[in-house]
Design a protein around this motif. Structure first.
Motif, short mmCIF file in Angstrom:
data_model
loop_
_atom_site.label_atom_id
_atom_site.label_comp_id
_atom_site.label_asym_id
_atom_site.label_seq_id
_atom_site.Cartn_x
_atom_site.Cartn_y
_atom_site.Cartn_z
N TYR A 62 -10.99 1.81 -1.40
CA TYR A 62 -10.04 0.81 -0.59
C TYR A 62 -11.01 -0.27 0.28
N SER A 97 -10.64 0.29 3.97
CA SER A 97 -9.61 -0.10 4.71
C SER A 97 -8.47 1.12 4.67
N VAL A 122 -5.59 1.29 6.15
CA VAL A 122 -4.36 0.74 5.69
C VAL A 122 -4.05 0.48 4.32
N LYS A 123 -5.10 0.15 3.74
CA LYS A 123 -4.88 -0.01 2.05
C LYS A 123 -4.60 1.48 1.56
N ILE A 176 -3.57 4.18 3.01
CA ILE A 176 -1.94 4.76 3.32
C ILE A 176 -1.00 4.05 2.53
N SER A 177 -1.28 2.51 2.43
CA SER A 177 0.12 1.80 1.95
C SER A 177 0.00 2.09 0.45
#
Length: 103
Positions: free
Chosen positions: A70, A73, A75-76, A78-79
């Protein structure tokens, strides 16, 4: 071999020159090169032990996973996870509470 006090995760390996021993030696050599293991000589045999605590290993493993999959990241990660399996209300609250506690 005399009595030898060892740490909880210490391992003493006595390898013979067999195919399995050579394969294990190669694997250990790679772990030593990556500095995951430390080696110490004890009575003409080697004692192998972790180079750092298990918590640090887990943190490095998680960071490596994020970096490789990822682009580093979270954030990437989790999304992407939420697209596959949406979080429950409780999981969202737990994650938000955790993030709040980090700041």
């Amino acid at each position: 071999m005399g009595k030898c006090l060892q740490k909880k995760f210490s391992i003493i390996l006595i390898l013979k020159k067999t195919k399995i021993g050579k394969t294990l030696n190669t694997f250990i050599a790679r772990l030593l090169k990556k500095e995951v293991l430390k080696r110490r000589s004890v009575e003409r045999k080697y004692m192998y032990m972790p180079a750092f605590p298990i918590q640090e290993y887990e943190a490095r493993r998680a960071q490596n996973f994020l970096d490789m999959s990822y682009e580093g990241s979270i954030v990437k990660f989790i999304s992407t996870a939420m697209q596959v399996t949406p979080f429950s209300k409780e999981e969202k609250e737990e994650l938000l509470n955790f993030l709040d506690s980090m700041s």
